[in-house]
Scaffold this active site. Sequence first.
Site, PDB file in Angstrom:
ATOM      1  N   ARG A  34     -70.940  27.518  69.515  1.00  0.00           N
ATOM      2  CA  ARG A  34     -70.424  28.273  68.374  1.00  0.00           C
ATOM      3  C   ARG A  34     -70.467  27.475  67.072  1.00  0.00           C
ATOM      4  NH1 ARG A  34     -64.460  30.883  68.438  1.00  0.00           N
ATOM      5  NH2 ARG A  34     -65.353  31.990  70.201  1.00  0.00           N
ATOM      6  N   HIS A  80     -75.609  38.474  71.361  1.00  0.00           N
ATOM      7  CA  HIS A  80     -74.387  37.839  70.860  1.00  0.00           C
ATOM      8  C   HIS A  80     -73.231  38.839  70.920  1.00  0.00           C
ATOM      9  CE1 HIS A  80     -72.573  34.435  68.771  1.00  0.00           C
ATOM     10  NE2 HIS A  80     -71.981  35.276  67.943  1.00  0.00           N
ATOM     11  N   TYR A 125     -75.383  49.408  53.861  1.00  0.00           N
ATOM     12  CA  TYR A 125     -75.997  49.563  52.534  1.00  0.00           C
ATOM     13  C   TYR A 125     -77.129  48.571  52.289  1.00  0.00           C
ATOM     14  CZ  TYR A 125     -71.760  52.257  51.565  1.00  0.00           C
ATOM     15  OH  TYR A 125     -70.750  53.172  51.610  1.00  0.00           O
TER      16      TYR A 125
END
Length: 749
Positions: A34, A80, A125
């Site tokens: 991580r 993931h 967007y």
Amino acid sequence: MTVKDLTGDFERIPLREYAEKAYLDYSMYVVLDRALPHVGDGLKPVQRRIVYAMSELGLSALSKHKKSARTVGDVIGKFHPHGDSACYEAMVLMAQPFSYRYPLIDGQGNFGSPDDPKSFAAMRYTESRLAPYAKVLLSELEQGTVDWSPNFDGTLTEPRILPARLPNVLLNGGSGIAVGMATDIPPHNMREVASACIRLLAKPDASVDEVCEHIKGPDFPTTAEIITPVEDIRAIYHSGNGTIRMRATYKRENGDIVVDALPHQVSPAKVLEQIASQMRAKKLPMVDDLRDESDHENATRIVIVPRSNRVDIEQLMQHLFATTDLEKTIRINLNMIGIDGRPRVKNLAVVLREWLDFRFATVKRRLNHRLDWVNERLHVLEGLLVAYLNIDEVIRIIRYEDDPKAELIARFSLTEVQATAILELRLKHLAKLEEFKIRGEQEALNTEREQLQGILGSTRKLKKLIADEIAADVKLYGDERRSPLVVREAAQALDQTALVPSEPVTIVLSKNGWVRAAKGHDLDPSSLNYRNGDEYRASAHGRSNRQVVFFDSTGRTYSLPAHSLPSARSLGEPLTGRLAPPDGSGFRNVLCGEDKDRYVMASDAGYGFITEFQNMISRAKAGKQLLNPPGSHGVLAPAAVPSDQGALVVAATDAGYLLAFDLGELPELSKGKGNKIINVPPKLLKAGSEKVIGVVVIGSKDTVRVWAGQRYLNLKGRDLDNYLGQRAQRGRKLPRGFQKVERLEVVDD
């Protein structure tokens, strides 16, 4: 079934062992999967999965942009399994040119701004695709260069490490917080890092200092200056951790100051707020206006307007560097996962050597993969040539035999692979021209095989290949250094007095300890309005940029900045709200002067000394003990010492005794009880029937005025000669009518 039978199916272990193992497993996951980047490709797992998923979606630098939500969906759905918002934020970070030195993603839409990097639009967007630089990580992916591992549900495979052709771990850097460790790797310039790698290829045992001949220091996306000395930067590269300082750059335009570059990850909005807050607090009187003129053409343009052309611009900017984020400390911690799979802080030379080891292994795997393919292809071509040389027999076998593959293998001593290739030939490929093509391909592949075997068999040739590939990539993606390395002196914040305009003020102290300040020295303090039961006690003339000293009845002094006192247009504020005098004491006097101004401090017991104004200043809320009056005796008002030669100290008791002596007989101390000024018989002093009423210092042209009720007596020159004596004497009696002296004052002729 009983409870006992149910519990028998489970393993029982102590809670301490379970908690220890669970936390250790979690911490190893955070460290390895991580938070920390790998030295090979310089990526954390989520970043690696994003780049790989985008390549699988065909989102290369030449493709059209696609919605970011599509990419995020593929990443979290296939590789993931974490939150979409965290994944999208990691993706946005790789697309921000002000965050990444060499962005991996080309974003279209609102991907945040330097003011607020997290102000990006929602993923529904924005659109994205891979940046051209991402080819450095992906171009060799399908060439047998990496190990593959199953994804979280075992339905797909993903690369463990991407085959980076450049040391991305230094080029883009990274930061992260794991369990018990953290990483802060700054970005570097590609040309400098590549030059250092080529140096290490030629001299593998090169020292950190030799590597630093190529890598001068970090290179951030901003053009702000790195002002850390070169020696300190090299020390950081030797140890793998430390801090560097970045400073904004500015220029002069028509008398204004224009800041055109900020340190890495510093928000222009935050800098503007920091400067504006100082202006609101009246701590920047030399600044008249502040504007943000940043736009698309000028990413950073902060305009600071000085109050006048007399403002020292260099001094002002030094103050702002010291008090705002115009100068910032950036932490460096070269902690990463090495090729051995273990996290460790490494020095610069070790980082590059480990990456070169990774690159050597990657290139060897790529070359061996290609060599295997060449050998396989040559093997197939040998079989095809046999078919072309015996085309009629091959056609007969295929047409009439029940098992043509077995017959071909037996008839021409072919392998199964060769026989399968012959059977899969199309009729159009049986033309005579195809034979020439095969022979040409065979010749080219034989040449390539010799080259591959030559490179794999020679370390020198392998090093040259790696160096040439590094140089080719740098030619495509390299650029000039952005963050200049400049030697600068440490910034110093201006003293508080230098930030406040020097204006004349009158400080007024009331009997009940209320204070206020008025502009100018022409104010009559006794004419001001006071609260019921309160009245004027003392006042002092000074400057607004000086400290004001207050004296209490115990000999303690306290100080406050003159500019911080409330205006005389109000009734003021109580000093006890900002200062903490002892119980039972009260404020008796006030003074404002220059540091080197001298005053006589005395008690009504007749003891005193000379001290400078700076000795009276106390930063503590509880003040400082300056004068130690004996017993319960009080403190007299400070007496200013004139600069005249031959100044005299004049002291008088309330019983009408007056003594004058040379100022040089009185000691100069920083604090204490002092020496005896005038002698008051101990019996009278103890009984309280006589005490010193005043001590003043006069110059050659000054007059002492002795007040007794409404009457006063002026003493000067020869009149004062009758009272001259030595320090600590009794003095002489004043004329009739002045047996009850109330106060002394100095009159300037």
